[in-house]
Design an enzyme around this catalytic site. Structure first.
Site, mmCIF file in Angstrom:
data_model
loop_
_atom_site.group_PDB
_atom_site.id
_atom_site.type_symbol
_atom_site.label_atom_id
_atom_site.label_comp_id
_atom_site.label_asym_id
_atom_site.label_seq_id
_atom_site.Cartn_x
_atom_site.Cartn_y
_atom_site.Cartn_z
ATOM 1 N N CYS A 1 42.934 14.813 -116.566
ATOM 2 C CA CYS A 1 44.045 15.404 -115.812
ATOM 3 C C CYS A 1 43.755 16.885 -115.606
ATOM 4 O O CYS A 1 42.815 17.433 -116.183
ATOM 5 C CB CYS A 1 45.336 15.285 -116.618
ATOM 6 S SG CYS A 1 45.617 13.618 -117.232
ATOM 7 N N ARG B 1 40.903 16.111 -110.342
ATOM 8 C CA ARG B 1 40.803 15.652 -111.729
ATOM 9 C C ARG B 1 41.733 14.477 -112.020
ATOM 10 O O ARG B 1 41.671 13.876 -113.094
ATOM 11 C CB ARG B 1 41.148 16.802 -112.686
ATOM 12 C CG ARG B 1 40.197 17.965 -112.590
ATOM 13 C CD ARG B 1 40.665 19.109 -113.465
ATOM 14 N NE ARG B 1 40.614 18.794 -114.875
ATOM 15 C CZ ARG B 1 39.580 19.010 -115.668
ATOM 16 N NH1 ARG B 1 38.481 19.519 -115.169
ATOM 17 N NH2 ARG B 1 39.635 18.710 -116.943
ATOM 18 N N GLY C 1 43.711 14.632 -122.135
ATOM 19 C CA GLY C 1 42.959 14.083 -123.270
ATOM 20 C C GLY C 1 43.629 12.818 -123.773
ATOM 21 O O GLY C 1 44.468 12.228 -123.076
ATOM 22 N N GLU D 1 21.871 5.301 -106.961
ATOM 23 C CA GLU D 1 22.807 6.349 -106.552
ATOM 24 C C GLU D 1 23.422 6.006 -105.194
ATOM 25 O O GLU D 1 24.619 6.194 -104.983
ATOM 26 C CB GLU D 1 22.081 7.707 -106.526
ATOM 27 C CG GLU D 1 22.913 8.878 -106.057
ATOM 28 C CD GLU D 1 24.174 9.148 -106.869
ATOM 29 O OE1 GLU D 1 24.370 8.527 -107.937
ATOM 30 O OE2 GLU D 1 24.988 9.975 -106.411
ATOM 31 N N LYS E 1 27.381 5.562 -104.474
ATOM 32 C CA LYS E 1 28.081 6.351 -103.455
ATOM 33 C C LYS E 1 28.907 5.430 -102.569
ATOM 34 O O LYS E 1 30.064 5.692 -102.308
ATOM 35 C CB LYS E 1 27.101 7.123 -102.557
ATOM 36 C CG LYS E 1 26.460 8.354 -103.122
ATOM 37 C CD LYS E 1 27.357 9.553 -103.269
ATOM 38 C CE LYS E 1 28.124 9.569 -104.548
ATOM 39 N NZ LYS E 1 27.502 9.890 -105.783
ATOM 40 N N GLU F 1 31.924 3.625 -104.587
ATOM 41 C CA GLU F 1 33.016 4.431 -105.127
ATOM 42 C C GLU F 1 33.933 4.984 -104.043
ATOM 43 O O GLU F 1 35.122 5.144 -104.263
ATOM 44 C CB GLU F 1 32.517 5.556 -106.049
ATOM 45 C CG GLU F 1 31.790 6.689 -105.374
ATOM 46 C CD GLU F 1 31.327 7.761 -106.341
ATOM 47 O OE1 GLU F 1 32.048 8.099 -107.272
ATOM 48 O OE2 GLU F 1 30.209 8.275 -106.128
ATOM 49 N N HIS G 1 14.357 -13.329 -108.304
ATOM 50 C CA HIS G 1 14.535 -14.016 -109.594
ATOM 51 C C HIS G 1 15.975 -14.472 -109.804
ATOM 52 O O HIS G 1 16.417 -14.610 -110.937
ATOM 53 C CB HIS G 1 14.069 -13.105 -110.733
ATOM 54 C CG HIS G 1 12.595 -12.830 -110.681
ATOM 55 N ND1 HIS G 1 11.651 -13.766 -111.031
ATOM 56 C CD2 HIS G 1 11.920 -11.742 -110.262
ATOM 57 C CE1 HIS G 1 10.437 -13.257 -110.855
ATOM 58 N NE2 HIS G 1 10.574 -12.032 -110.374
ATOM 59 N N LYS H 1 37.311 13.172 -111.276
ATOM 60 C CA LYS H 1 36.065 13.915 -111.145
ATOM 61 C C LYS H 1 35.304 13.996 -112.457
ATOM 62 O O LYS H 1 34.111 13.795 -112.515
ATOM 63 C CB LYS H 1 36.369 15.318 -110.615
ATOM 64 C CG LYS H 1 35.147 16.204 -110.434
ATOM 65 C CD LYS H 1 34.302 15.709 -109.285
ATOM 66 C CE LYS H 1 33.044 16.513 -109.096
ATOM 67 N NZ LYS H 1 32.080 15.779 -108.254
HETATM 68 O O1 M6R Z 1 30.380 15.558 -114.863
HETATM 69 P P1 M6R Z 1 29.311 14.528 -115.107
HETATM 70 O O2 M6R Z 1 28.085 14.767 -114.281
HETATM 71 O O3 M6R Z 1 28.983 14.356 -116.554
HETATM 72 O O4 M6R Z 1 29.952 13.168 -114.618
HETATM 73 C C1 M6R Z 1 29.277 11.956 -114.792
HETATM 74 C C2 M6R Z 1 29.823 10.890 -113.871
HETATM 75 O O5 M6R Z 1 31.182 10.658 -114.138
HETATM 76 C C3 M6R Z 1 29.674 11.299 -112.403
HETATM 77 O O6 M6R Z 1 28.324 11.541 -112.105
HETATM 78 C C4 M6R Z 1 30.205 10.207 -111.471
HETATM 79 O O7 M6R Z 1 29.457 9.044 -111.597
HETATM 80 C C5 M6R Z 1 30.173 10.740 -110.046
HETATM 81 N N1 M6R Z 1 31.402 11.407 -109.751
HETATM 82 C C6 M6R Z 1 29.916 9.701 -109.039
HETATM 83 O O8 M6R Z 1 29.812 10.254 -107.767
#
Ligand code: M6R
Length: 609
Positions: A2, A27, A102, A481, A485, A488, A504, A604
């Protein structure tokens, strides 16, 4: 995860709280709220939904103002998104309001005790338990009640607290969850992250781990959980205010994609001096490198995908074992590491709970920790032996793009630096690769120029519901990756597959409703990729290939469409191949009407394990 904000000073707190929350909405955004300490006592406006809902209510109440207040934007963990579960939470006595980021691990036990004492709970959250606990310990001194409460709480908590009886005090607490104090003139601010503060101040103080800040308009003091006063350390942030704005782009994600050439230059340039590489303050002695037994990389999500590129890149270059682990799995496989292991933690935010836990586990076993982090002074940065910062600036879109690219750059530099230090690369090859690295920002710029062509392909393919990304070796790491992308932000189900593995079992899923996005940049694997593509094409799949300009003709013969990226050393190709994948995911999500910067169910930075 948050976002929390707070203000104490001479102005009306509400405008800052609202605009600070707007900057922190990435966040968490399932509900939001504000509490102020006004002449009427504690007043709260909180609602399920986006911040706009609260903003509209606040704007319709001109007398909702005070020079002391806290705010929150939520990503639900305990209790569904609802008005009642939104923060701020207020104690039953009505005197104390609190915002929390948290997880409180022992909240059930505390709640049971408080209920037995007659406390009444309105929400299903662990956070409400904190404010009721503080209230149960409150005897006209809010600071003393907070000090007692933090000793009872287990878990992670960043807190902002105000109390009706103490209109001149704002309290902040940090345990395993970041709080930043922004220092102004006769006013002070708190926030979970820097972008919320940029329009107000550049002088910040990160609240250290397990500390309480007693904040007044003119000054603030820090105390550890035992009540001892501690030292304040200030940093000046040099991010531009508009670094956290959209600058005319429809979405932060597109803005951040387009910023990549600059970000890469900023990450590269301080580390290259002529033909030599510099690693900030990290020093690897000959002795250390001689004894180095292996490198372990731990990270989550996209940062983990950078780790997968790093494994291919570094292992080949250094002839040293490189393991890569999802941070959330690392501890549970009892990793074999010791003082001769270099553990690399990769994280944009520096606050990802799973990565922090993996870091601490590795530290306990005596490993040296080097982190690659974007946010200065974050928990991962401050707990590491060495930090290599990416200079990506604030990344607001939940889907990472520029931070991923900047992390790749640091991996290349680190790998080449270690290769040079262990004589695994000669000067000629090193300087060739360094030149190619320096050319990457321009090649990315050129790739981005074809944005509209990629968008046209997005229009052709955006209705596909089943997508496989296939590639081999480094290209497979990029597929992971690319697939993340797409899923998500567009909610299209996709999977990344090692191209040779498809046959396989998974190939049974491939039919005329399948889109295959094949990445093929590795010269020695081009022919193998062509065979793999022919196999899925024969099952009716549509094929989109991303390859280097060298192989366009070859792939044109076996695919429906080809996107070419500039020719580069195969070792560095991930940095170019990812660009069209970011663009196509962005545009597909846009065409499907998705909320690109704030995809559903995501946050985020994930500060819970
Ligand atoms: O802040 P971080 O790089 O540790 O975050 C890790 C993952 O949560 C982050 O890379 C997430 O997979 C991405 N937002 C995806 O685009």
């Amino acid at each position: 995860m948050c976002g929390i904000v707070g203000y104490i000073g001479k102005r009306n707190a509400v405008p800052f709280l609202l605009q600070g929350l707007e900057k922190l909405e990435y966040r968490g955004y399932d509900s939001s709220g504000i509490a102020i300490n006004s002449s009427k006592g504690i007043e709260v406006i909180k609602k399920q939904g986006r911040l706009g809902v609260v903003k509209n209510i606040v704007e319709s109440k001109p007398d909702f103002c005070s020079s002391l207040g806290i705010g929150h934007t939520r990503w639900a963990t305990h209790g569904s998104p609802s008005d009642l579960n939104s923060h701020p939470h207020v104690s039953s006595c009505g005197k104390i309001a609190l915002v929390h980021n948290g997880i409180i691990e022992n909240y059930i036990e505390i709640k049971k005790n408080l209920i037995e004492k007659g406390f009444d709970f309105k929400s299903d959250t662990d956070s409400e338990v904190i404010v009721q606990l503080i209230s149960s310990l409150y005897k006209n001194d809010i600071f003393s009640a907070v000090k007692k409460a933090v000793k009872i709480l287990e878990g992670s908590f960043a807190l902002g607290i105000i109390c009706k009886d103490n209109p001149n005090v704002l309290i902040a607490v940090n345990k395993d969850s970041p709080v930043i104090i922004g220092a102004g003139t006769n006013e002070n601010f708190i926030a979970s992250d820097i972008p919320a503060l940029l329009s107000e101040t550049r002088i910040i103080c990160r609240l250290p781990e397990k500390q309480i800040a007693l904040i007044k308009a003119t000054d603030f003091e820090l105390y550890d959980f035992d009540g001892r006063m501690t030292q304040k350390n200030f940093t000046t942030v040099n991010w531009e205010v508009n670094a956290a704005e959209k600058n005319g782009y429809d979405h932060f994600m597109l803005k951040e994609i387009m910023e990549q050439p600059e970000v890469i230059k900023a990450t590269l340039s301080p580390r290259i001096s002529g033909p030599n590489l510099k690693l900030d303050n990290a020093v690897f002695s000959k002795e250390y490198l001689k004894n180095l037994n292996k490198i372990c990389i731990v990270a989550c999500g996209s940062a983990y995908h950078v780790g997968c590129v790093a494994k291919y890149f570094m292992e080949k270059l250094l002839r040293k074992t490189v393991e890569v682990d999802l941070a959330s799995e690392f501890r549970y496989r009892c990793p074999i590491i010791d003082k001769n292991t270099l553990v690399i933690v990769i994280s944009q935010s520096g606050e990802t709970a799973d990565s922090i836990a993996a870091l601490r586990e590795a530290k306990l076993k005596g490993a040296r920790i080097l982190s690659i982090v974007n946010v200065i002074g974050s928990t991962i940065a401050s707990e590491s032996d060495d930090v290599l910062y990416t200079h990506a600036g604030p990344e607001i879109a939940v889907a990472t793009t520029k931070a991923y690219s900047a992390q790749l750059i640091v991996i290349y530099i680190l790998g080449l630096y270690l290769a040079k230090s262990t004589q695994k690369i000669n000067d000629e090859n090193l300087s060739l690769l360094v030149k190619k690295l320096q050319n990457l920002p321009y090649q990315i710029e050129n790739t981005l120029k074809y944005k509209e062509e990629v968008f046209k392909l997005a229009k052709k393919y955006y209705k596909y519901e089943k997508v496989f990304f296939i590639g081999r070796n480094l290209d497979y790491a990029v597929c992971m990756e690319g697939s993340l992308k797409l899923k998500e932000i567009s909610y299209v189900h996709s999977e990344a597959y090692a191209a040779g593995e498809l046959k396989h079992g998974t190939i049974s899923l491939v039919d005329e409703n399948t889109l295959i996005i094949a990445i093929a940049t590795q010269p020695e694997l081009v022919d193998k990729m062509i065979s793999n593509i022919r196999t899925v094409r024969a099952r009716g799949a549509k094929i989109l290939v991303i390859t280097s300009s060298l192989y366009i003709d070859k792939f044109n013969q076996v695919s429906d469409d080809v996107i070419s990226v500039p020719e580069v050393s195969p070792e560095l190709s991930a940095s170019l191949a990812i660009i069209p994948l970011q663009l196509i995911s962005y545009q597909i999500a846009k065409l499907r009407g998705c909320d690109i910067d704030k995809p559903r169910n995501l946050a985020k930075s994930v500060t819970v394990e």
